[in-house]
Design a protein around this motif. Sequence first.
Motif, PDB file in Angstrom:
ATOM      1  N   UNK A 130       5.450  14.836  18.581  1.00 44.81           N
ATOM      2  CA  UNK A 130       5.246  13.454  18.129  1.00 44.81           C
ATOM      3  C   UNK A 130       6.612  12.880  17.781  1.00 44.81           C
ATOM      4  N   UNK A 131       6.939  11.752  18.376  1.00 47.10           N
ATOM      5  CA  UNK A 131       8.153  11.012  18.046  1.00 47.10           C
ATOM      6  C   UNK A 131       7.678   9.781  17.284  1.00 47.10           C
ATOM      7  N   UNK A 132       8.176   9.569  16.060  1.00 45.86           N
ATOM      8  CA  UNK A 132       7.625   8.471  15.268  1.00 45.86           C
ATOM      9  C   UNK A 132       8.648   7.905  14.299  1.00 45.86           C
ATOM     10  N   UNK A 133       8.294   6.759  13.731  1.00 44.26           N
ATOM     11  CA  UNK A 133       9.051   6.197  12.614  1.00 44.26           C
ATOM     12  C   UNK A 133       8.028   5.734  11.589  1.00 44.26           C
ATOM     13  N   UNK A 134       8.392   5.837  10.328  1.00 41.28           N
ATOM     14  CA  UNK A 134       7.531   5.382   9.233  1.00 41.28           C
ATOM     15  C   UNK A 134       7.855   3.944   8.885  1.00 41.28           C
ATOM     16  N   UNK A 135       6.813   3.144   8.720  1.00 43.65           N
ATOM     17  CA  UNK A 135       7.019   1.808   8.170  1.00 43.65           C
ATOM     18  C   UNK A 135       7.428   1.958   6.701  1.00 43.65           C
ATOM     19  N   UNK A 136       8.137   0.969   6.172  1.00 37.13           N
ATOM     20  CA  UNK A 136       8.422   1.013   4.729  1.00 37.13           C
ATOM     21  C   UNK A 136       7.106   1.082   3.948  1.00 37.13           C
ATOM     22  N   UNK A 137       7.102   1.807   2.859  1.00 39.82           N
ATOM     23  CA  UNK A 137       5.869   2.013   2.080  1.00 39.82           C
ATOM     24  C   UNK A 137       5.204   0.702   1.675  1.00 39.82           C
ATOM     25  N   UNK A 138       6.016  -0.334   1.445  1.00 38.20           N
ATOM     26  CA  UNK A 138       5.447  -1.637   1.056  1.00 38.20           C
ATOM     27  C   UNK A 138       4.570  -2.231   2.171  1.00 38.20           C
ATOM     28  N   UNK A 139       4.717  -1.751   3.389  1.00 41.73           N
ATOM     29  CA  UNK A 139       3.946  -2.272   4.519  1.00 41.73           C
ATOM     30  C   UNK A 139       2.747  -1.389   4.872  1.00 41.73           C
ATOM     31  N   UNK A 140       2.556  -0.271   4.172  1.00 45.44           N
ATOM     32  CA  UNK A 140       1.439   0.611   4.482  1.00 45.44           C
ATOM     33  C   UNK A 140       0.122  -0.069   4.135  1.00 45.44           C
ATOM     34  N   UNK A 141      -0.928   0.190   4.891  1.00 44.75           N
ATOM     35  CA  UNK A 141      -2.241  -0.380   4.574  1.00 44.75           C
ATOM     36  C   UNK A 141      -2.929   0.417   3.458  1.00 44.75           C
ATOM     37  N   UNK A 142      -3.410  -0.290   2.463  1.00 43.64           N
ATOM     38  CA  UNK A 142      -4.141   0.324   1.353  1.00 43.64           C
ATOM     39  C   UNK A 142      -5.501  -0.337   1.225  1.00 43.64           C
ATOM     40  N   UNK A 143      -6.508   0.420   0.809  1.00 43.58           N
ATOM     41  CA  UNK A 143      -7.832  -0.151   0.583  1.00 43.58           C
ATOM     42  C   UNK A 143      -7.905  -0.758  -0.818  1.00 43.58           C
ATOM     43  N   UNK A 144      -9.060  -1.275  -1.181  1.00 39.89           N
ATOM     44  CA  UNK A 144      -9.248  -1.949  -2.465  1.00 39.89           C
ATOM     45  C   UNK A 144      -9.005  -1.022  -3.652  1.00 39.89           C
ATOM     46  N   UNK A 145      -9.164   0.299  -3.453  1.00 41.51           N
ATOM     47  CA  UNK A 145      -8.942   1.266  -4.529  1.00 41.51           C
ATOM     48  C   UNK A 145      -7.505   1.778  -4.569  1.00 41.51           C
ATOM     49  N   UNK A 146      -6.641   1.239  -3.708  1.00 44.20           N
ATOM     50  CA  UNK A 146      -5.248   1.655  -3.685  1.00 44.20           C
ATOM     51  C   UNK A 146      -4.977   2.918  -2.883  1.00 44.20           C
TER      52      UNK A 146
END
Length: 162
Positions: free
Chosen positions: A127-143
């Motif tokens: 797997x070749x990948x890059x991580x988005x900045x944590x501020x851009x990660x998707x979170x649900x209503x419970x965090x």
Amino acid sequence: MSDYKIPAQTRIGHVHLKVSDLQKSLDFYSGLLGFEIQQLYGDQAAFISAGGYHHHIGLNTWQSKGAPRAPEFAPGLFHTAILYPERKDLAAILQRLIDKKYPITGASDHGVSEAIYLDDPDGNGVELYWDRPKEQWPFDADGEIEMFTRRLDMEGLLALVK
């Protein structure tokens, strides 16, 4: 022991793979993906890295020289994940794979990251990948992190290297 948590700063330092043909593996990991050879042990083993680290990947034929691929549906390594520092770096390796006509087995947007999947010469997943900045990660209503698997915008990614 149930209260024990591994320290947050812990990282996986390297992976060591059994391969059937050292030169074919070096052609893939060094020739195609660009890892630098740090040390060779004749035609039996090699240690390779990014940026001069002692090794991120070890390759050896000690128990596997000339062996066939491991069965797909058997226990073992699913894939080695190689984290690129920037999205443009992932775009550059994607363009390189396309230019070299190397088979890509998948490409996904996971919300937290974007990933390209392929197999090495022995069928080990990569797997070749890059991580988005944590501020851009998707979170649900419970965090809680809400990872998913969606189509990777390869055109948008490749636009970074045009």
